[in-house]
Design a protein around this motif. Structure first.
Motif, PDB file in Angstrom:
ATOM      1  N   ALA A  54       0.583  -1.130   0.031  1.00 30.04           N
ATOM      2  CA  ALA A  54       0.257   0.175  -0.226  1.00 30.04           C
ATOM      3  C   ALA A  54       1.048   0.816  -0.456  1.00 30.04           C
ATOM      4  CB  ALA A  54      -1.135   0.189   1.375  1.00 30.04           C
ATOM      5  N   THR A  55       2.057   1.648   1.228  1.00 31.45           N
ATOM      6  CA  THR A  55       2.465   2.339   0.496  1.00 31.45           C
ATOM      7  C   THR A  55       3.492   2.681  -0.854  1.00 31.45           C
ATOM      8  OG1 THR A  55       4.492   1.134   2.063  1.00 31.45           O
ATOM      9  CG2 THR A  55       3.050   2.396   3.697  1.00 31.45           C
ATOM     10  N   ALA A  56       3.451   1.713  -1.249  1.00 30.28           N
ATOM     11  CA  ALA A  56       4.622   1.851  -1.913  1.00 30.28           C
ATOM     12  C   ALA A  56       3.928   2.624  -3.380  1.00 30.28           C
ATOM     13  CB  ALA A  56       5.164   0.387  -2.530  1.00 30.28           C
ATOM     14  N   TYR A  57       2.483   2.046  -3.078  1.00 27.53           N
ATOM     15  CA  TYR A  57       1.324   2.545  -4.453  1.00 27.53           C
ATOM     16  C   TYR A  57       1.220   4.036  -3.764  1.00 27.53           C
ATOM     17  CZ  TYR A  57      -2.874   3.909  -6.439  1.00 27.53           C
ATOM     18  OH  TYR A  57      -4.164   3.803  -7.739  1.00 27.53           O
ATOM     19  N   LEU A  58       1.248   4.264  -2.208  1.00 28.15           N
ATOM     20  CA  LEU A  58       1.468   5.718  -2.590  1.00 28.15           C
ATOM     21  C   LEU A  58       2.677   6.821  -2.745  1.00 28.15           C
ATOM     22  CD1 LEU A  58      -0.646   5.475   0.687  1.00 28.15           C
ATOM     23  CD2 LEU A  58      -1.969   6.086  -1.126  1.00 28.15           C
TER      24      LEU A  58
END
Length: 68
Positions: A54-58
């Motif tokens: 999720a943080t990589a996507y953001l």
């Protein structure tokens, strides 16, 4: 629940939820903002089973925390 924005003006909510006894991180678009799913599908929200994903996507889409 965190509210995030990117340089293009897109805004999303980033939230941790429990679903079926497991933790999931959900990214939900605000207003006309679409969240790209797998295979570049345009969706209103997307959930991840791992926080790192999720943080990589953001990070990849330039979302940062905004104050409101």
């Amino acid at each position: 629940m965190a509210k995030l924005a990117n340089a293009k003006g897109d805004m999303v909510y980033y939230n941790l939820v429990e679903k079926n006894g497991k933790l999931q991180w959900v990214i939900k678009g605000i207003g006309d903002t679409v969240v790209l799913g797998r295979d570049r599908q345009k969706k209103k929200s997307r959930s991840f089973t791992q926080e790192a994903q999720a943080t990589a996507y953001l990070k990849r889409n330039g979302f940062t925390i905004t104050l409101y």
